[in-house]
Write a protein that holds these residues in place. Structure first.
Motif, PDB file in Angstrom:
ATOM      1  N   ASP A   1      -0.548  -3.976   3.196  1.00  0.00           N
ATOM      2  CA  ASP A   1      -0.704  -5.186   3.753  1.00  0.00           C
ATOM      3  C   ASP A   1      -1.608  -6.209   3.063  1.00  0.00           C
ATOM      4  O   ASP A   1      -2.680  -5.697   1.893  1.00  0.00           O
ATOM      5  CB  ASP A   1      -0.971  -5.147   5.148  1.00  0.00           C
ATOM      6  CG  ASP A   1      -2.306  -4.388   5.448  1.00  0.00           C
ATOM      7  OD1 ASP A   1      -3.115  -4.308   4.589  1.00  0.00           O
ATOM      8  OD2 ASP A   1      -2.357  -3.760   6.639  1.00  0.00           O
ATOM      9  N   GLY A   2      -2.378  -7.193   3.663  1.00  0.00           N
ATOM     10  CA  GLY A   2      -3.284  -8.130   3.036  1.00  0.00           C
ATOM     11  C   GLY A   2      -4.605  -7.465   2.812  1.00  0.00           C
ATOM     12  O   GLY A   2      -5.565  -7.819   2.265  1.00  0.00           O
TER      13      GLY A   2
ATOM     14  N   THR B   1      12.854   1.416 -15.331  1.00  0.00           N
ATOM     15  CA  THR B   1      12.341  -0.010 -15.405  1.00  0.00           C
ATOM     16  C   THR B   1      11.236  -0.184 -14.716  1.00  0.00           C
ATOM     17  O   THR B   1      11.238   0.381 -13.658  1.00  0.00           O
ATOM     18  CB  THR B   1      13.705  -1.021 -15.165  1.00  0.00           C
ATOM     19  OG1 THR B   1      13.032  -2.192 -15.654  1.00  0.00           O
ATOM     20  CG2 THR B   1      13.931  -1.005 -13.764  1.00  0.00           C
ATOM     21  N   PRO B   2      10.238  -0.925 -14.999  1.00  0.00           N
ATOM     22  CA  PRO B   2       8.983  -1.047 -14.223  1.00  0.00           C
ATOM     23  C   PRO B   2       9.379  -1.658 -12.700  1.00  0.00           C
ATOM     24  O   PRO B   2      10.376  -2.484 -12.587  1.00  0.00           O
ATOM     25  CB  PRO B   2       8.132  -2.177 -14.684  1.00  0.00           C
ATOM     26  CG  PRO B   2       8.482  -1.925 -16.170  1.00  0.00           C
ATOM     27  CD  PRO B   2       9.956  -1.746 -16.153  1.00  0.00           C
ATOM     28  N   PHE B   3       8.783  -1.009 -11.651  1.00  0.00           N
ATOM     29  CA  PHE B   3       9.106  -1.276 -10.325  1.00  0.00           C
ATOM     30  C   PHE B   3       7.783  -1.265  -9.442  1.00  0.00           C
ATOM     31  O   PHE B   3       6.643  -0.616  -9.807  1.00  0.00           O
ATOM     32  CB  PHE B   3      10.144  -0.477  -9.551  1.00  0.00           C
ATOM     33  CG  PHE B   3       9.721   0.828  -9.515  1.00  0.00           C
ATOM     34  CD1 PHE B   3       9.350   1.191  -8.155  1.00  0.00           C
ATOM     35  CD2 PHE B   3       9.778   1.766 -10.375  1.00  0.00           C
ATOM     36  CE1 PHE B   3       9.098   2.537  -7.933  1.00  0.00           C
ATOM     37  CE2 PHE B   3       9.683   3.000 -10.271  1.00  0.00           C
ATOM     38  CZ  PHE B   3       9.301   3.425  -9.007  1.00  0.00           C
ATOM     39  N   ASP B   4       7.879  -2.231  -8.304  1.00  0.00           N
ATOM     40  CA  ASP B   4       6.379  -2.253  -7.421  1.00  0.00           C
ATOM     41  C   ASP B   4       7.079  -1.482  -5.948  1.00  0.00           C
ATOM     42  O   ASP B   4       8.246  -1.486  -5.722  1.00  0.00           O
ATOM     43  CB  ASP B   4       5.987  -3.443  -7.220  1.00  0.00           C
ATOM     44  CG  ASP B   4       5.559  -4.044  -8.677  1.00  0.00           C
ATOM     45  OD1 ASP B   4       5.087  -3.374  -9.207  1.00  0.00           O
ATOM     46  OD2 ASP B   4       5.495  -5.460  -8.537  1.00  0.00           O
ATOM     47  N   LEU B   5       6.266  -1.242  -5.167  1.00  0.00           N
ATOM     48  CA  LEU B   5       6.266  -1.214  -3.950  1.00  0.00           C
ATOM     49  C   LEU B   5       5.865  -2.413  -3.131  1.00  0.00           C
ATOM     50  O   LEU B   5       4.838  -2.767  -3.418  1.00  0.00           O
ATOM     51  CB  LEU B   5       5.588   0.219  -3.514  1.00  0.00           C
ATOM     52  CG  LEU B   5       6.258   1.616  -3.959  1.00  0.00           C
ATOM     53  CD1 LEU B   5       5.267   2.644  -3.183  1.00  0.00           C
ATOM     54  CD2 LEU B   5       7.368   1.830  -3.539  1.00  0.00           C
ATOM     55  N   VAL B   6       6.551  -2.852  -2.192  1.00  0.00           N
ATOM     56  CA  VAL B   6       6.281  -4.013  -1.296  1.00  0.00           C
ATOM     57  C   VAL B   6       6.378  -3.655   0.237  1.00  0.00           C
ATOM     58  O   VAL B   6       7.183  -2.682   0.319  1.00  0.00           O
ATOM     59  CB  VAL B   6       7.200  -5.278  -1.944  1.00  0.00           C
ATOM     60  CG1 VAL B   6       7.124  -5.658  -3.152  1.00  0.00           C
ATOM     61  CG2 VAL B   6       8.883  -4.802  -1.375  1.00  0.00           C
ATOM     62  N   PRO B   7       5.929  -4.444   1.168  1.00  0.00           N
ATOM     63  CA  PRO B   7       5.799  -4.111   2.593  1.00  0.00           C
ATOM     64  C   PRO B   7       7.436  -4.173   3.090  1.00  0.00           C
ATOM     65  O   PRO B   7       8.305  -5.036   2.443  1.00  0.00           O
ATOM     66  CB  PRO B   7       5.102  -5.191   2.930  1.00  0.00           C
ATOM     67  CG  PRO B   7       4.084  -5.638   1.862  1.00  0.00           C
ATOM     68  CD  PRO B   7       4.890  -5.523   0.463  1.00  0.00           C
ATOM     69  N   ALA B   8       7.724  -3.404   3.628  1.00  0.00           N
ATOM     70  CA  ALA B   8       9.009  -3.296   4.265  1.00  0.00           C
ATOM     71  C   ALA B   8       9.314  -4.501   5.028  1.00  0.00           C
ATOM     72  O   ALA B   8      10.392  -5.122   5.125  1.00  0.00           O
ATOM     73  CB  ALA B   8       9.242  -2.393   5.388  1.00  0.00           C
ATOM     74  N   GLU B   9       8.544  -5.193   5.770  1.00  0.00           N
ATOM     75  CA  GLU B   9       8.670  -6.353   6.556  1.00  0.00           C
ATOM     76  C   GLU B   9       8.561  -7.686   5.772  1.00  0.00           C
ATOM     77  O   GLU B   9       9.195  -8.583   6.076  1.00  0.00           O
ATOM     78  CB  GLU B   9       7.676  -6.428   7.756  1.00  0.00           C
ATOM     79  CG  GLU B   9       6.302  -6.279   7.213  1.00  0.00           C
ATOM     80  CD  GLU B   9       5.679  -5.189   7.084  1.00  0.00           C
ATOM     81  OE1 GLU B   9       4.391  -4.862   6.789  1.00  0.00           O
ATOM     82  OE2 GLU B   9       6.306  -4.109   7.305  1.00  0.00           O
ATOM     83  N   GLY B  10       7.924  -7.262   4.473  1.00  0.00           N
ATOM     84  CA  GLY B  10       8.095  -8.668   3.749  1.00  0.00           C
ATOM     85  C   GLY B  10       7.112  -9.737   3.767  1.00  0.00           C
ATOM     86  O   GLY B  10       6.490  -9.534   5.184  1.00  0.00           O
ATOM     87  N   GLY B  11       6.945 -10.778   3.165  1.00  0.00           N
ATOM     88  CA  GLY B  11       6.080 -11.839   3.538  1.00  0.00           C
ATOM     89  C   GLY B  11       4.512 -11.614   3.236  1.00  0.00           C
ATOM     90  O   GLY B  11       3.854 -12.451   3.692  1.00  0.00           O
TER      91      GLY B  11
ATOM     92  N   GLY C   1       3.049 -10.620   0.532  1.00  0.00           N
ATOM     93  CA  GLY C   1       2.482 -10.972  -0.785  1.00  0.00           C
ATOM     94  C   GLY C   1       1.679  -9.929  -1.650  1.00  0.00           C
ATOM     95  O   GLY C   1       1.054 -10.481  -2.612  1.00  0.00           O
ATOM     96  N   VAL C   2       1.524  -8.897  -1.147  1.00  0.00           N
ATOM     97  CA  VAL C   2       0.706  -7.679  -1.865  1.00  0.00           C
ATOM     98  C   VAL C   2       2.170  -6.645  -2.360  1.00  0.00           C
ATOM     99  O   VAL C   2       2.817  -6.325  -1.780  1.00  0.00           O
ATOM    100  CB  VAL C   2       0.154  -6.634  -0.601  1.00  0.00           C
ATOM    101  CG1 VAL C   2      -0.601  -5.699  -1.442  1.00  0.00           C
ATOM    102  CG2 VAL C   2      -0.876  -7.776   0.043  1.00  0.00           C
TER     103      VAL C   2
END
Length: 349
Positions: A48-49, A124-134, A136-137
């Motif tokens: 998260d933030g 290929t390069p990939f990220d982990l993002v928050p499941a709920e989205g929004g 920006g991390v």
């Protein structure tokens, strides 16, 4: 046991092999337990933030062993499945595996045999993002193929059986190898999959990276949640602990058997020395009390009674009647070991 109470070569090899297996199992158990303890002590951070602030406060802008959960998102282009339409991923593994039957000359049975004849992995390069989205991390996943557990989903699997003629079947029976076919498999880490990453979390300039830890701890990229991953490792620890305990009991049993044999051998030697000492003392008493005359006429078996039997046909006069009765059958002369056909009593006047 061999002479002198030493264990035989087979017993020594059995004890050494059992000890070595126990030591090996204990080493694996300790390694598994260390991994489970490290995983249990890993720091859980939220995607998260607040994550950037947490890393800025950490020594060296790094959390040595962290747990983070997120959803897979590609950085640039994605990998498309070769067999399934609209299936996109960031890790793709294509495998060709040969299946055949091999004749075992020892058991005289056909055994299944599998061999990977070709395997290719694309990333290929990939990220982990928050499941709920929004939020920006994002967290960049580095070196995913070095993960001890990389959860890939099987998206395509097909078995191509071998086509064999009659002459091929005869040749296979002669050679001892009978091919069954080729299995084609495609596995992918799909975009949008939930992933639990365990590794070193570091802030590199403006990029947050998850990478293999430097302390020798395993690197995980698992589809399981953290609690399930921890339970899996603890189950593995219990399994190896049970194997170690069973092997340790077997080693102790072998050692107890050898020590018991050696103790019995030691008791027998003590008993033999005691008998020899009693025999020597009896000889000394006879020599001291009768001046040697009584020893001359004493029974050679018990050294206490007077000789009273003549053994025929050898003619030896060496035993009293009680010791003659105690001789095992077939009775033999204690002096020359010749068979005794009859006994004549001897009377001293």
């Amino acid at each position: 046991m061999e002479g002198g109470g030493r264990p035989s070569a087979t017993q020594a090899v059995l004890l050494a092999a059992s000890t070595a297996v126990t030591a090996l199992l204990y080493s694996v158990y300790r390694q598994k337990a260390r991994v489970a303890r490290g995983l249990e002590g890993a720091r859980k951070v939220r995607l998260d933030g607040e994550l950037r602030a947490v890393l800025l406060e950490a020594p060296g802008r790094c959390v040595p062993y962290a747990v983070i959960e997120g959803v897979v998102q590609s950085v640039k282009e994605t990998l498309s499945s070769q067999f399934v339409e609209s299936c996109k991923g960031v890790v793709q593994r294509l495998t060709l595996q040969e299946h055949k039957m091999v004749w075992n000359r020892t058991t005289h049975l056909w055994n299944d045999y599998e061999k990977i004849i070709h395997q290719r992995t694309n990333t290929t390069p990939f990220d982990l993002v928050p499941a709920e989205g929004g939020a920006g991390v994002t967290v960049r996943v580095v070196k995913p193929l070095e993960a001890a557990e990389l959860s890939l989903e099987t998206v395509y699997e097909k078995f191509h059986p071998s086509v064999q003629s009659f002459t091929d079947v005869i040749g296979h029976y002669i050679s001892g190898e009978r091919p069954k076919g080729i299995q084609e498999t495609e596995q992918m880490l799909k975009v949008g999959s939930a992933l639990t990453g365990v590794g070193e979390l570091v802030l590199d300039n403006a990029t947050i990276k998850l990478q293999p830890p430097k302390q020798g701890m395993p690197y995980y990229l698992s589809s399981l949640d953290f609690e399930s991953l921890l339970q899996k490792q603890e189950s593995s620890v219990r399994f190896w602990k049970i194997l170690t305990v069973v092997s340790g009991f077997a080693t102790c049993a072998v050692l107890f058997f050898l020590l018991r044999k050696q103790y019995r051998h030691h008791r027998e030697r003590q008993h033999l020395r005691q008998m020899q000492e009693e025999f020597r003392q009896a000889q000394e008493r006879l020599m001291n009390t009768e001046g040697g005359e009584m020893l001359k006429n004493a029974c050679v078996v018990c050294l206490s009674s007077t000789k009273s039997c003549v053994f025929l046909e050898c003619g030896h006069v060496c035993s009293c009647h009680e010791c003659y009765q105690a001789l095992p059958k077939p009775k033999k002369c204690p002096i020359c070991r010749q068979g005794i056909t009859r006994v004549v009593p001897l009377y001293n006047s």
